[in-house]
Design a protein around this motif. Sequence first.
Motif, short mmCIF file in Angstrom:
data_model
loop_
_atom_site.label_atom_id
_atom_site.label_comp_id
_atom_site.label_asym_id
_atom_site.label_seq_id
_atom_site.Cartn_x
_atom_site.Cartn_y
_atom_site.Cartn_z
N GLN A 77 -11.40 0.36 9.89
CA GLN A 77 -10.75 0.29 8.71
C GLN A 77 -10.32 1.42 7.93
N MET A 78 -8.91 1.75 7.80
CA MET A 78 -8.66 3.04 7.11
C MET A 78 -7.92 2.82 5.67
N ASN A 79 -8.43 3.41 4.92
CA ASN A 79 -7.94 3.18 3.59
C ASN A 79 -7.80 4.69 2.81
N SER A 80 -6.96 4.74 1.89
CA SER A 80 -6.45 5.99 1.32
C SER A 80 -5.69 7.05 2.29
N LEU A 81 -5.04 6.36 2.94
CA LEU A 81 -4.35 6.98 4.07
C LEU A 81 -3.66 8.44 3.76
N LYS A 82 -3.67 9.35 4.23
CA LYS A 82 -3.08 10.53 4.12
C LYS A 82 -1.91 10.95 5.12
N PRO A 83 -0.84 11.46 4.98
CA PRO A 83 0.05 11.98 6.16
C PRO A 83 -0.44 12.74 7.23
N GLU A 84 -1.76 13.44 6.97
CA GLU A 84 -2.50 14.28 7.93
C GLU A 84 -3.26 13.22 8.73
N ASP A 85 -3.04 12.08 8.33
CA ASP A 85 -3.92 11.05 9.17
C ASP A 85 -3.03 10.59 10.59
N THR A 86 -1.82 10.87 10.46
CA THR A 86 -0.48 10.38 11.33
C THR A 86 -0.96 10.98 12.68
N ALA A 87 -1.29 9.91 13.66
CA ALA A 87 -1.82 10.41 14.93
C ALA A 87 -1.68 9.20 15.94
N VAL A 88 -2.17 9.41 17.22
CA VAL A 88 -2.16 8.09 18.14
C VAL A 88 -3.64 8.03 18.03
N TYR A 89 -4.25 6.68 17.82
CA TYR A 89 -5.61 6.46 17.67
C TYR A 89 -6.07 5.72 18.97
N TYR A 90 -6.94 6.39 19.64
CA TYR A 90 -7.76 5.75 20.78
C TYR A 90 -9.07 5.21 20.62
#
Length: 121
Positions: free
Chosen positions: A80-93
Amino acid sequence: QVQLVESGGGLVQAGGSLRLSCAASTRSFSTMGWFRQAPGKEREFVATIRWSAGLTYHADSVKGRFTISRDNAKNTLYLQMNSLKPEDTAVYYCVASRGVAYFIPQQYDYWGQGTQVTVSS
């Protein structure tokens, strides 16, 4: 053959939320977790969970915003990802290990195909 299938990625505005899921084809893992990789950067630890005990560990960069959990009955891992930021942009594995594993990618035996998360500012 062991399979980890991620879902739930997408495009979201900063401050928004997403929930990633990872369906596992077997329940024989000791540890499961999430890593991420942004363009031009190395893979980064996000969170991990001891499957039986439910003990969790989160990277400092996501602590308080992301929460890892699992559903034993469904053999499914969540992020669960809340308060997302631009620096969270990525491919998640999604990752899994038959033994105890922590923050190093090489400790994990199995990897999913990855799901893209893009956070716009």
